[in-house]
Motif scaffolding. Sequence first.
Motif, mmCIF file in Angstrom:
data_model
loop_
_atom_site.group_PDB
_atom_site.id
_atom_site.type_symbol
_atom_site.label_atom_id
_atom_site.label_comp_id
_atom_site.label_asym_id
_atom_site.label_seq_id
_atom_site.Cartn_x
_atom_site.Cartn_y
_atom_site.Cartn_z
ATOM 1 N N ASN A 1 0.844 -1.195 0.000
ATOM 2 C CA ASN A 1 0.000 0.000 0.000
ATOM 3 C C ASN A 1 0.875 1.238 0.000
ATOM 4 N N TYR A 2 0.406 2.241 -0.760
ATOM 5 C CA TYR A 2 1.125 3.512 -0.790
ATOM 6 C C TYR A 2 0.200 4.633 -0.356
ATOM 7 N N SER A 3 0.664 5.417 0.609
ATOM 8 C CA SER A 3 -0.107 6.552 1.100
ATOM 9 C C SER A 3 0.436 7.830 0.480
ATOM 10 N N LEU A 4 -0.397 8.513 -0.305
ATOM 11 C CA LEU A 4 0.018 9.764 -0.907
ATOM 12 C C LEU A 4 0.172 10.863 0.144
ATOM 13 N N LEU A 5 -0.616 10.797 1.183
ATOM 14 C CA LEU A 5 -0.581 11.819 2.227
ATOM 15 C C LEU A 5 0.743 11.803 2.985
ATOM 16 N N THR A 6 1.212 10.609 3.301
ATOM 17 C CA THR A 6 2.460 10.488 4.072
ATOM 18 C C THR A 6 3.656 10.098 3.207
ATOM 19 N N SER A 7 3.438 9.857 1.902
ATOM 20 C CA SER A 7 4.506 9.400 0.991
ATOM 21 C C SER A 7 5.210 8.180 1.560
ATOM 22 N N ARG A 8 4.412 7.210 1.940
ATOM 23 C CA ARG A 8 4.939 6.027 2.616
ATOM 24 C C ARG A 8 4.458 4.752 1.920
ATOM 25 N N LEU A 9 5.398 3.883 1.608
ATOM 26 C CA LEU A 9 5.081 2.579 1.026
ATOM 27 C C LEU A 9 5.154 1.526 2.124
ATOM 28 N N SER A 10 4.047 0.853 2.392
ATOM 29 C CA SER A 10 4.008 -0.247 3.358
ATOM 30 C C SER A 10 3.946 -1.555 2.582
ATOM 31 N N PHE A 11 4.704 -2.550 3.020
ATOM 32 C CA PHE A 11 4.758 -3.795 2.266
ATOM 33 C C PHE A 11 4.867 -4.991 3.191
ATOM 34 N N ASP A 12 4.359 -6.097 2.709
ATOM 35 C CA ASP A 12 4.483 -7.401 3.361
ATOM 36 C C ASP A 12 4.682 -8.405 2.247
ATOM 37 N N ILE A 13 5.920 -8.803 2.032
ATOM 38 C CA ILE A 13 6.300 -9.642 0.890
ATOM 39 C C ILE A 13 7.067 -10.853 1.402
ATOM 40 N N GLU A 14 6.844 -12.003 0.786
ATOM 41 C CA GLU A 14 7.564 -13.195 1.226
ATOM 42 C C GLU A 14 7.913 -14.118 0.071
ATOM 43 N N LEU A 15 8.920 -14.917 0.294
ATOM 44 C CA LEU A 15 9.271 -16.017 -0.599
ATOM 45 C C LEU A 15 9.030 -17.296 0.192
ATOM 46 N N PRO A 16 7.991 -18.059 -0.137
ATOM 47 C CA PRO A 16 7.611 -19.219 0.687
ATOM 48 C C PRO A 16 8.687 -20.287 0.795
ATOM 49 N N LEU A 17 9.382 -20.575 -0.309
ATOM 50 C CA LEU A 17 10.350 -21.666 -0.290
ATOM 51 C C LEU A 17 11.351 -21.503 -1.420
ATOM 52 N N ILE A 18 12.630 -21.617 -1.079
ATOM 53 C CA ILE A 18 13.692 -21.624 -2.080
ATOM 54 C C ILE A 18 14.468 -22.921 -1.923
ATOM 55 N N ASP A 19 14.442 -23.736 -2.968
ATOM 56 C CA ASP A 19 15.168 -25.020 -2.974
ATOM 57 C C ASP A 19 16.454 -24.872 -3.774
ATOM 58 N N MET A 20 17.543 -25.354 -3.219
ATOM 59 C CA MET A 20 18.821 -25.352 -3.920
ATOM 60 C C MET A 20 19.462 -26.727 -3.775
ATOM 61 N N GLY A 21 20.060 -27.197 -4.849
ATOM 62 C CA GLY A 21 20.672 -28.520 -4.779
ATOM 63 C C GLY A 21 21.789 -28.685 -5.781
ATOM 64 N N VAL A 22 22.651 -29.652 -5.518
ATOM 65 C CA VAL A 22 23.735 -29.968 -6.446
ATOM 66 C C VAL A 22 23.920 -31.477 -6.466
ATOM 67 N N GLY A 23 24.025 -32.031 -7.688
ATOM 68 C CA GLY A 23 24.248 -33.463 -7.819
ATOM 69 C C GLY A 23 25.645 -33.849 -7.376
ATOM 70 N N THR A 24 26.620 -33.084 -7.875
ATOM 71 C CA THR A 24 28.015 -33.301 -7.506
ATOM 72 C C THR A 24 28.736 -31.968 -7.490
ATOM 73 N N GLY A 25 29.448 -31.729 -6.429
ATOM 74 C CA GLY A 25 30.291 -30.550 -6.353
ATOM 75 C C GLY A 25 31.646 -30.953 -5.795
ATOM 76 N N SER A 26 32.695 -30.484 -6.410
ATOM 77 C CA SER A 26 34.017 -30.879 -5.934
ATOM 78 C C SER A 26 35.024 -29.752 -6.134
ATOM 79 N N VAL A 27 36.005 -29.734 -5.234
ATOM 80 C CA VAL A 27 37.123 -28.795 -5.336
ATOM 81 C C VAL A 27 38.404 -29.591 -5.129
ATOM 82 N N GLU A 28 39.297 -29.485 -6.086
ATOM 83 C CA GLU A 28 40.611 -30.124 -5.982
ATOM 84 C C GLU A 28 41.671 -29.036 -6.084
ATOM 85 N N THR A 29 42.444 -28.893 -5.027
ATOM 86 C CA THR A 29 43.425 -27.805 -4.963
ATOM 87 C C THR A 29 44.819 -28.356 -4.673
#
Length: 237
Positions: free
Chosen positions: A99-127
């Motif tokens: 919501n944006y109020s023109l009187l107060t020049s204020r943006l109110s927000f309620d935003i979410e990301l319900p679920l973020i999935d991250m995965g890797v089949g194989t990851g390797s580091v050889e140093t």
Amino acid sequence: MKLIAVINILVISVSMNDAFRAYNETEVDLNDERAMGGYIKNVIADFSQSIKEAGFDPLYIERQEYIYQLPVPVIFKSVFLMEQLSSNGVSNIVVNSVNYSLLTSRLSFDIELPLIDMGVGTGSVETTVFGRNFTMNSSGKVAVQRMRFVGQIRFVVNIIPKISISARSSDIDFTMDGIESDVKLVVQNEDYSDKMNEFLSMTVPATFKEYRSEINELLEILSIEYINNYLRAQQMN
């Protein structure tokens, strides 16, 4: 942390700038706050769609290899390999309220990301460092549950000679329900899977809660800086 800040700041800044530009280019009544809120929601939806169209959600990389070495590899050489890297949910931005109020020049927000999935089949580091070899291998999935951003951004609005805005202050409250981790990690043939899963699922959320006020303060500072830089660049075009 970087992901959180980018999502929060970019959504708000893009939304405000495009919403005002939409008003400037149409015959919509500037006093219609409900219409302003609708514009902002539509811009967030467009932003979400742009993430998908850019190929970032869902993200899938079949195989990627990076090699860095000095001219004499025995002194230093590192090979980083990823296979079947995936990520889902970054574009699933749920707008609980905006919501944006023109009187107060204020943006109110309620935003979410319900679920973020991250995965890797194989990851390797050889140093290799001065002839000594170090190896790390990993696989598995991590799920970040319900990242939510609630707050307000206060703006200064100038109408003459044309509509322009700048962010004055912000109040942001970030929360995260938790992290589910099912990761396998082996370093130098030592299995650290249990320790890594405990760190991701318990230590990280606990640390976020402990430093909640400091994290919110950081997001507030970054949001003001980023939004104003973004708006200045857009308004110069």
